[in-house]
Design a protein around this motif. Structure first.
Motif: not given
Length: 131
Positions: A71-95
């Motif tokens: 990531l911009q020259g810094r090496s390593g790892s990390f974890v993303f947590q995703h949570s998403g919903t779609m209500d008749q096409g309207a999306q909410q997404l948290s990562i």
């Protein structure tokens, strides 16, 4: 002050099990494989749980994804947590970055990841902070 990383990514999702369908709702489990390009040069690997409803364009998902690379020259790892919903096409997404998941030069990372899909192309903006 937070930094901003931008770029594109590709994703491959594969079913891990047969969907469990009851009363019109389909529960599924998928594997995620991603390739990030741009300010984040990395691979992502994870698991996703999905719920597809009989209501058109209505669904939900949660996922955990380990990101490994630079990531911009810094090496390593990390974890993303995703949570998403779609209500008749309207999306909410948290990562978000899972607190304490950073390793190597990315230890202590925090942040929010946003996705923009244009046609078949996936783009990201990753607002993050490092100590």
């Amino acid at each position: 002050m937070p930094s901003l990383a931008k770029g594109a990514f590709t994703v491959v999702m594969k079913p891990r099990t047969e969907p469990n369908v009851a009363d019109g709702v389909s529960l599924g489990r998928m594997s995620l494989e991603k390739r990030f390009e741009g300010d984040l040069e990395a691979t992502g690997a994870g698991e996703m749980l999905t719920a597809l409803t009989p209501v058109k364009n209505s669904a939900g998902y949660v996922a955990i994804e380990r990101v490994t690379g630079t990531l911009q020259g810094r090496s390593g790892s990390f974890v993303f947590q995703h949570s998403g919903t779609m209500d008749q096409g309207a999306q909410q997404l948290s990562i978000t970055v899972v607190p304490g998941s950073g390793t190597g030069a990315l230890a202590g990372i925090s942040g929010v990841f946003r996705i923009n899909i244009t046609g078949d192309a996936h783009f990201y903006e990753f607002e993050y902070s490092l100590p």
